[in-house]
Scaffold this motif. Structure first.
Motif, PDB file in Angstrom:
ATOM      1  N   GLY A 239       5.951   4.201  -8.883  1.00  0.00           N
ATOM      2  CA  GLY A 239       5.283   5.440  -9.375  1.00  0.00           C
ATOM      3  C   GLY A 239       4.769   4.952 -10.722  1.00  0.00           C
ATOM      4  N   PRO A 240       3.912   5.967 -11.301  1.00  0.00           N
ATOM      5  CA  PRO A 240       3.783   7.170 -10.596  1.00  0.00           C
ATOM      6  C   PRO A 240       2.725   7.242  -9.914  1.00  0.00           C
ATOM      7  CG  PRO A 240       2.618   6.845 -12.865  1.00  0.00           C
ATOM      8  CD  PRO A 240       3.428   5.583 -12.659  1.00  0.00           C
ATOM      9  N   LEU A 241       2.949   8.179  -8.670  1.00  0.00           N
ATOM     10  CA  LEU A 241       1.889   8.464  -7.668  1.00  0.00           C
ATOM     11  C   LEU A 241       1.357   9.638  -8.027  1.00  0.00           C
ATOM     12  CD1 LEU A 241       4.441   7.450  -4.635  1.00  0.00           C
ATOM     13  CD2 LEU A 241       2.793   6.173  -5.839  1.00  0.00           C
ATOM     14  N   ALA A 242       0.073   9.579  -7.885  1.00  0.00           N
ATOM     15  CA  ALA A 242      -0.707  10.809  -8.061  1.00  0.00           C
ATOM     16  C   ALA A 242      -0.706  11.837  -6.637  1.00  0.00           C
ATOM     17  CB  ALA A 242      -2.440  10.511  -8.255  1.00  0.00           C
ATOM     18  N   GLU A 243      -0.942  12.955  -6.830  1.00  0.00           N
ATOM     19  CA  GLU A 243      -0.998  13.866  -5.715  1.00  0.00           C
ATOM     20  C   GLU A 243      -2.023  13.591  -4.861  1.00  0.00           C
ATOM     21  OE1 GLU A 243      -1.192  18.728  -4.637  1.00  0.00           O
ATOM     22  OE2 GLU A 243      -1.451  17.885  -6.936  1.00  0.00           O
ATOM     23  N   LYS A 244      -1.951  13.332  -3.385  1.00  0.00           N
ATOM     24  CA  LYS A 244      -2.723  13.119  -2.441  1.00  0.00           C
ATOM     25  C   LYS A 244      -3.514  11.827  -2.712  1.00  0.00           C
ATOM     26  CE  LYS A 244      -2.937  17.825  -1.095  1.00  0.00           C
ATOM     27  NZ  LYS A 244      -3.602  19.270  -0.956  1.00  0.00           N
ATOM     28  N   LYS A 245      -2.842  10.716  -3.167  1.00  0.00           N
ATOM     29  CA  LYS A 245      -3.532   9.540  -3.519  1.00  0.00           C
ATOM     30  C   LYS A 245      -2.901   8.273  -2.741  1.00  0.00           C
ATOM     31  CE  LYS A 245      -6.105   7.058  -6.554  1.00  0.00           C
ATOM     32  NZ  LYS A 245      -6.492   5.665  -5.711  1.00  0.00           N
TER      33      LYS A 245
ATOM     34  N   LEU B 223       1.007  -1.071  -0.005  1.00  0.00           N
ATOM     35  CA  LEU B 223       0.104  -0.030   0.104  1.00  0.00           C
ATOM     36  C   LEU B 223       0.766   1.218  -0.087  1.00  0.00           C
ATOM     37  CD1 LEU B 223      -3.177   0.642   0.444  1.00  0.00           C
ATOM     38  CD2 LEU B 223      -2.402   1.266   2.669  1.00  0.00           C
ATOM     39  N   VAL B 224       0.639   2.155  -1.047  1.00  0.00           N
ATOM     40  CA  VAL B 224       1.420   3.290  -1.072  1.00  0.00           C
ATOM     41  C   VAL B 224       0.693   4.452  -0.672  1.00  0.00           C
ATOM     42  CG1 VAL B 224       3.089   4.647  -2.414  1.00  0.00           C
ATOM     43  CG2 VAL B 224       2.904   2.182  -2.740  1.00  0.00           C
ATOM     44  N   ASP B 225       0.841   5.016   0.225  1.00  0.00           N
ATOM     45  CA  ASP B 225      -0.124   6.317   0.650  1.00  0.00           C
ATOM     46  C   ASP B 225       0.779   7.458   0.726  1.00  0.00           C
ATOM     47  OD1 ASP B 225      -1.509   8.201   1.917  1.00  0.00           O
ATOM     48  OD2 ASP B 225      -1.890   7.293   3.911  1.00  0.00           O
ATOM     49  N   ASN B 226       0.011   8.384  -0.568  1.00  0.00           N
ATOM     50  CA  ASN B 226       0.772   9.604  -0.899  1.00  0.00           C
ATOM     51  C   ASN B 226      -0.221  10.630  -0.584  1.00  0.00           C
ATOM     52  OD1 ASN B 226       3.183  11.245  -1.762  1.00  0.00           O
ATOM     53  ND2 ASN B 226       2.098  11.670  -3.934  1.00  0.00           N
ATOM     54  N   GLY B 227      -1.078  10.508   0.415  1.00  0.00           N
ATOM     55  CA  GLY B 227      -2.281  11.111   0.711  1.00  0.00           C
ATOM     56  C   GLY B 227      -1.802  12.659   1.239  1.00  0.00           C
ATOM     57  N   ARG B 228      -0.699  13.074   1.386  1.00  0.00           N
ATOM     58  CA  ARG B 228      -0.357  14.479   1.770  1.00  0.00           C
ATOM     59  C   ARG B 228       0.839  15.222   0.905  1.00  0.00           C
ATOM     60  NH1 ARG B 228       0.782  13.888   7.754  1.00  0.00           N
ATOM     61  NH2 ARG B 228       1.984  15.680   7.437  1.00  0.00           N
ATOM     62  N   GLY B 229       1.162  14.190  -0.035  1.00  0.00           N
ATOM     63  CA  GLY B 229       2.478  14.727  -0.803  1.00  0.00           C
ATOM     64  C   GLY B 229       2.061  15.081  -2.270  1.00  0.00           C
ATOM     65  N   PRO B 230       3.002  15.688  -2.922  1.00  0.00           N
ATOM     66  CA  PRO B 230       2.977  16.039  -4.184  1.00  0.00           C
ATOM     67  C   PRO B 230       3.032  14.605  -5.110  1.00  0.00           C
ATOM     68  CG  PRO B 230       5.030  16.425  -3.489  1.00  0.00           C
ATOM     69  CD  PRO B 230       4.399  16.092  -2.611  1.00  0.00           C
ATOM     70  N   ALA B 231       2.405  14.965  -6.527  1.00  0.00           N
ATOM     71  CA  ALA B 231       2.620  14.056  -7.299  1.00  0.00           C
ATOM     72  C   ALA B 231       4.136  13.365  -7.641  1.00  0.00           C
ATOM     73  CB  ALA B 231       1.973  14.126  -8.638  1.00  0.00           C
ATOM     74  N   LEU B 232       4.387  12.200  -7.993  1.00  0.00           N
ATOM     75  CA  LEU B 232       5.732  11.945  -8.423  1.00  0.00           C
ATOM     76  C   LEU B 232       5.465  11.067  -9.752  1.00  0.00           C
ATOM     77  CD1 LEU B 232       6.978  10.793  -4.607  1.00  0.00           C
ATOM     78  CD2 LEU B 232       7.591  12.690  -6.012  1.00  0.00           C
ATOM     79  N   LYS B 233       6.465  11.304 -10.484  1.00  0.00           N
ATOM     80  CA  LYS B 233       6.661  10.539 -11.641  1.00  0.00           C
ATOM     81  C   LYS B 233       7.006   9.135 -11.618  1.00  0.00           C
ATOM     82  CE  LYS B 233       7.964  14.538 -14.560  1.00  0.00           C
ATOM     83  NZ  LYS B 233       8.583  15.239 -15.136  1.00  0.00           N
ATOM     84  N   SER B 234       8.230   9.033 -10.530  1.00  0.00           N
ATOM     85  CA  SER B 234       8.860   7.855 -10.431  1.00  0.00           C
ATOM     86  C   SER B 234       9.079   7.528  -8.890  1.00  0.00           C
ATOM     87  CB  SER B 234       9.952   7.658 -11.277  1.00  0.00           C
ATOM     88  OG  SER B 234      10.932   6.469 -10.714  1.00  0.00           O
TER      89      SER B 234
END
Length: 160
Positions: free
Chosen positions: A101-107, A67-78
């Protein structure tokens, strides 16, 4: 005459005004500092949370759900991570590089990959060894490693 006459009142008022301005400037400093510190830590301090969610046997491999939680961060290409699977005796068994990645912003998302050649019951621990790549915005490999937090809901620990 130099007593409390007309000139004395002006200098008292000017002195009082200077004191008030200095006090206002001093009081404003603590208010300005947290705002700038918060702005700086906004992108750098937003954690990337990696949760070892599940291990599942699949043939000769151990399928891993991360599980990759990027809930408070900016989008990352990789976001490419270097992971090690250790056996129940603590000996490194398998190494895998995984592109998250890619990780969507706040996702939050789930990434699935296999530790080939090792059965799930033989895995005693998983280690986030390093961040190999981190791209997007002002992201850096070192900054992403610093921001990454690990946890496990699986039967084995996931350490950093």
């Amino acid at each position: 005459m130099t007593g409390p006459g007309r000139n004395g009142r002006r200098s008292d008022r000017a002195g009082a005004a200077r004191v008030l301005l200095a006090a206002a400037a001093i009081l404003a400093l603590p208010l300005a500092a947290p705002a700038s510190a918060q702005g700086e830590s906004g992108a750098k301090g937003a954690p990337i949370k990696l949760q070892l969610n599940r291990l599942e046997a699949t043939g000769e491999a151990c399928r891993t759900y991360l599980l990759v939680d990027n809930g408070r961060g900016p989008a990352l290409k990789s976001l490419k991570v270097d992971l090690f699977a250790f056996d129940t005796e603590g000996v490194a068994q398998k190494r895998v590089a995984v592109e998250l990645g890619p990780l969507a912003e706040k996702k939050t998302s789930v990434k699935i990959f296999d530790f080939a050649g090792i059965a799930c019951p033989k895995i005693g621990r998983v280690l986030l060894n390093d961040v190999l790549a981190c791209e997007g915005g002002e992201a850096s490999r070192e900054g992403c490693l610093e921001r990454t937090e690990t946890e496990s809901k699986a039967s084995v620990p996931f350490d950093r």
